[in-house]
Design a protein around this motif. Structure first.
Motif, PDB file in Angstrom:
ATOM      1  N   LEU A  39       0.846  -1.182   0.000  1.00  0.00           N
ATOM      2  CA  LEU A  39       0.000   0.000   0.000  1.00  0.00           C
ATOM      3  C   LEU A  39       0.880   1.230   0.000  1.00  0.00           C
ATOM      4  O   LEU A  39       1.970   1.225   0.575  1.00  0.00           O
ATOM      5  N   TYR A  40       0.396   2.275  -0.640  1.00  0.00           N
ATOM      6  CA  TYR A  40       1.204   3.469  -0.807  1.00  0.00           C
ATOM      7  C   TYR A  40       0.335   4.703  -0.643  1.00  0.00           C
ATOM      8  O   TYR A  40      -0.807   4.733  -1.109  1.00  0.00           O
ATOM      9  N   LEU A  41       0.878   5.708   0.022  1.00  0.00           N
ATOM     10  CA  LEU A  41       0.205   6.997   0.155  1.00  0.00           C
ATOM     11  C   LEU A  41       1.214   8.082  -0.171  1.00  0.00           C
ATOM     12  O   LEU A  41       2.286   8.152   0.428  1.00  0.00           O
ATOM     13  N   HIS A  42       0.867   8.910  -1.132  1.00  0.00           N
ATOM     14  CA  HIS A  42       1.735  10.006  -1.565  1.00  0.00           C
ATOM     15  C   HIS A  42       1.003  11.316  -1.296  1.00  0.00           C
ATOM     16  O   HIS A  42      -0.104  11.518  -1.803  1.00  0.00           O
ATOM     17  N   LEU A  43       1.599  12.177  -0.509  1.00  0.00           N
ATOM     18  CA  LEU A  43       1.009  13.469  -0.198  1.00  0.00           C
ATOM     19  C   LEU A  43       1.921  14.574  -0.717  1.00  0.00           C
ATOM     20  O   LEU A  43       3.083  14.668  -0.312  1.00  0.00           O
ATOM     21  N   GLU A  44       1.385  15.376  -1.605  1.00  0.00           N
ATOM     22  CA  GLU A  44       2.136  16.481  -2.207  1.00  0.00           C
ATOM     23  C   GLU A  44       1.120  17.508  -2.686  1.00  0.00           C
ATOM     24  O   GLU A  44       0.089  17.140  -3.250  1.00  0.00           O
ATOM     25  N   PRO A  45       1.371  18.781  -2.468  1.00  0.00           N
ATOM     26  CA  PRO A  45       0.425  19.787  -2.963  1.00  0.00           C
ATOM     27  C   PRO A  45       0.136  19.583  -4.445  1.00  0.00           C
ATOM     28  O   PRO A  45       1.048  19.505  -5.269  1.00  0.00           O
ATOM     29  N   GLY A  46      -1.136  19.407  -4.755  1.00  0.00           N
ATOM     30  CA  GLY A  46      -1.562  19.236  -6.140  1.00  0.00           C
ATOM     31  C   GLY A  46      -1.368  17.845  -6.706  1.00  0.00           C
ATOM     32  O   GLY A  46      -1.735  17.589  -7.854  1.00  0.00           O
ATOM     33  N   ASP A  47      -0.819  16.913  -5.937  1.00  0.00           N
ATOM     34  CA  ASP A  47      -0.575  15.566  -6.452  1.00  0.00           C
ATOM     35  C   ASP A  47      -0.567  14.550  -5.317  1.00  0.00           C
ATOM     36  O   ASP A  47       0.461  13.963  -4.997  1.00  0.00           O
ATOM     37  N   SER A  48      -1.728  14.337  -4.716  1.00  0.00           N
ATOM     38  CA  SER A  48      -1.842  13.371  -3.628  1.00  0.00           C
ATOM     39  C   SER A  48      -2.626  12.164  -4.121  1.00  0.00           C
ATOM     40  O   SER A  48      -3.623  12.310  -4.832  1.00  0.00           O
ATOM     41  N   PHE A  49      -2.153  10.981  -3.739  1.00  0.00           N
ATOM     42  CA  PHE A  49      -2.843   9.772  -4.183  1.00  0.00           C
ATOM     43  C   PHE A  49      -2.472   8.597  -3.298  1.00  0.00           C
ATOM     44  O   PHE A  49      -1.491   8.618  -2.569  1.00  0.00           O
ATOM     45  N   GLY A  50      -3.285   7.588  -3.389  1.00  0.00           N
ATOM     46  CA  GLY A  50      -3.024   6.330  -2.720  1.00  0.00           C
ATOM     47  C   GLY A  50      -2.983   5.245  -3.772  1.00  0.00           C
ATOM     48  O   GLY A  50      -3.503   5.412  -4.876  1.00  0.00           O
ATOM     49  N   GLY A  51      -2.384   4.153  -3.426  1.00  0.00           N
ATOM     50  CA  GLY A  51      -2.322   3.057  -4.388  1.00  0.00           C
ATOM     51  C   GLY A  51      -1.660   1.839  -3.805  1.00  0.00           C
ATOM     52  O   GLY A  51      -1.348   1.778  -2.623  1.00  0.00           O
ATOM     53  N   GLY A  52      -1.438   0.887  -4.661  1.00  0.00           N
ATOM     54  CA  GLY A  52      -0.794  -0.338  -4.244  1.00  0.00           C
ATOM     55  C   GLY A  52      -0.710  -1.301  -5.402  1.00  0.00           C
ATOM     56  O   GLY A  52      -1.058  -0.975  -6.535  1.00  0.00           O
ATOM     57  N   GLY A  53      -0.241  -2.479  -5.098  1.00  0.00           N
ATOM     58  CA  GLY A  53      -0.150  -3.503  -6.116  1.00  0.00           C
ATOM     59  C   GLY A  53       1.266  -3.948  -6.354  1.00  0.00           C
ATOM     60  O   GLY A  53       2.135  -3.826  -5.488  1.00  0.00           O
ATOM     61  N   VAL A  54       1.502  -4.449  -7.551  1.00  0.00           N
ATOM     62  CA  VAL A  54       2.792  -5.002  -7.938  1.00  0.00           C
ATOM     63  C   VAL A  54       3.291  -4.177  -9.121  1.00  0.00           C
ATOM     64  O   VAL A  54       2.814  -4.327 -10.243  1.00  0.00           O
ATOM     65  N   HIS A  55       4.239  -3.300  -8.845  1.00  0.00           N
ATOM     66  CA  HIS A  55       4.754  -2.396  -9.872  1.00  0.00           C
ATOM     67  C   HIS A  55       6.042  -2.957 -10.478  1.00  0.00           C
ATOM     68  O   HIS A  55       6.999  -3.226  -9.755  1.00  0.00           O
ATOM     69  N   THR A  56       6.039  -3.149 -11.770  1.00  0.00           N
ATOM     70  CA  THR A  56       7.173  -3.672 -12.547  1.00  0.00           C
ATOM     71  C   THR A  56       7.887  -4.849 -11.870  1.00  0.00           C
ATOM     72  O   THR A  56       9.079  -4.764 -11.577  1.00  0.00           O
ATOM     73  N   PRO A  57       7.156  -5.949 -11.650  1.00  0.00           N
ATOM     74  CA  PRO A  57       7.798  -7.122 -11.060  1.00  0.00           C
ATOM     75  C   PRO A  57       8.770  -7.766 -12.052  1.00  0.00           C
ATOM     76  O   PRO A  57       8.696  -7.511 -13.267  1.00  0.00           O
ATOM     77  N   ASP A  58       9.632  -8.623 -11.536  1.00  0.00           N
ATOM     78  CA  ASP A  58      10.532  -9.352 -12.426  1.00  0.00           C
ATOM     79  C   ASP A  58       9.719 -10.347 -13.261  1.00  0.00           C
ATOM     80  O   ASP A  58       8.533 -10.576 -13.008  1.00  0.00           O
ATOM     81  N   ALA A  59      10.356 -10.929 -14.256  1.00  0.00           N
ATOM     82  CA  ALA A  59       9.655 -11.795 -15.211  1.00  0.00           C
ATOM     83  C   ALA A  59       8.968 -12.978 -14.528  1.00  0.00           C
ATOM     84  O   ALA A  59       7.837 -13.329 -14.882  1.00  0.00           O
ATOM     85  N   ALA A  60       9.632 -13.598 -13.567  1.00  0.00           N
ATOM     86  CA  ALA A  60       9.042 -14.758 -12.893  1.00  0.00           C
ATOM     87  C   ALA A  60       7.781 -14.376 -12.127  1.00  0.00           C
ATOM     88  O   ALA A  60       6.765 -15.084 -12.183  1.00  0.00           O
ATOM     89  N   ALA A  61       7.819 -13.263 -11.414  1.00  0.00           N
ATOM     90  CA  ALA A  61       6.643 -12.814 -10.658  1.00  0.00           C
ATOM     91  C   ALA A  61       5.515 -12.433 -11.606  1.00  0.00           C
ATOM     92  O   ALA A  61       4.345 -12.756 -11.361  1.00  0.00           O
ATOM     93  N   LEU A  62       5.831 -11.752 -12.684  1.00  0.00           N
ATOM     94  CA  LEU A  62       4.802 -11.354 -13.642  1.00  0.00           C
ATOM     95  C   LEU A  62       4.149 -12.580 -14.274  1.00  0.00           C
ATOM     96  O   LEU A  62       2.931 -12.618 -14.460  1.00  0.00           O
ATOM     97  N   THR A  63       4.931 -13.597 -14.546  1.00  0.00           N
ATOM     98  CA  THR A  63       4.378 -14.845 -15.085  1.00  0.00           C
ATOM     99  C   THR A  63       3.435 -15.485 -14.083  1.00  0.00           C
ATOM    100  O   THR A  63       2.364 -15.979 -14.459  1.00  0.00           O
ATOM    101  N   ARG A  64       3.786 -15.464 -12.810  1.00  0.00           N
ATOM    102  CA  ARG A  64       2.905 -16.044 -11.783  1.00  0.00           C
ATOM    103  C   ARG A  64       1.579 -15.295 -11.724  1.00  0.00           C
ATOM    104  O   ARG A  64       0.520 -15.904 -11.579  1.00  0.00           O
ATOM    105  N   VAL A  65       1.620 -13.968 -11.830  1.00  0.00           N
ATOM    106  CA  VAL A  65       0.383 -13.186 -11.820  1.00  0.00           C
ATOM    107  C   VAL A  65      -0.444 -13.510 -13.060  1.00  0.00           C
ATOM    108  O   VAL A  65      -1.652 -13.749 -12.968  1.00  0.00           O
ATOM    109  N   ARG A  66       0.196 -13.536 -14.210  1.00  0.00           N
ATOM    110  CA  ARG A  66      -0.532 -13.853 -15.450  1.00  0.00           C
ATOM    111  C   ARG A  66      -1.140 -15.249 -15.377  1.00  0.00           C
ATOM    112  O   ARG A  66      -2.293 -15.446 -15.773  1.00  0.00           O
ATOM    113  N   ASP A  67      -0.385 -16.208 -14.886  1.00  0.00           N
ATOM    114  CA  ASP A  67      -0.899 -17.572 -14.761  1.00  0.00           C
ATOM    115  C   ASP A  67      -2.097 -17.623 -13.821  1.00  0.00           C
ATOM    116  O   ASP A  67      -3.056 -18.358 -14.068  1.00  0.00           O
TER     117      ASP A  67
END
Length: 122
Positions: free
Chosen positions: A1-29
């Motif tokens: 989980l991620y929280l970014h606070l900045e004037p004019g650009d605040s957001f929350g998010g999460g997930g798997v950002h640019t995983p390696d090939a093996a991890a991405l294959t596991r998600v796709r599978d």
């Protein structure tokens, strides 16, 4: 989980950002083998709009995957993330942390799916 606070650009998010090939294959599978569960996650009215492609995607379906899969666009993603923007008024509101926590709760099934696909606890 991620929280970014900045004037004019605040957001929350999460997930798997640019995983390696093996991890991405596991998600796709996992998307392929558990299509019904994936559909429930990304079709959820609260979560679905937050599931955004914040990174690059392949132009073609990855080798070994069906080009006619119902979630072919998700199979092309190089990252699986969610994102929700907050205005400065939102961030300064007394109940902001509750709003952020609610977004995180809405993303819970997504994180559970990702964790299971990657073989890590959630």
């Amino acid at each position: 989980l991620y929280l970014h606070l900045e004037p004019g650009d605040s957001f929350g998010g999460g997930g798997v950002h640019t995983p390696d090939a093996a991890a991405l294959t596991r998600v796709r599978d996992a998307i392929v083998s558990e299509t019904a569960a994936w559909k429930r996650v990304v079709s959820d009215a609260r979560f679905g709009p937050m599931y955004t492609n914040m990174g690059e995607a392949l132009k073609r379906v990855p080798q070994g995957y069906d080009a006619n899969h119902p979630f072919v666009d998700d199979l092309k993603r190089k990252s699986h993330t969610w994102h929700v923007s907050f205005s400065e008024a939102d961030v300064c509101a007394p109940r902001f942390m509750e709003a952020y926590a609610e977004a995180c709760r809405a993303a819970g099934p997504f994180h559970r799916f990702m964790a299971k696909a990657l073989g890590v606890p959630w």
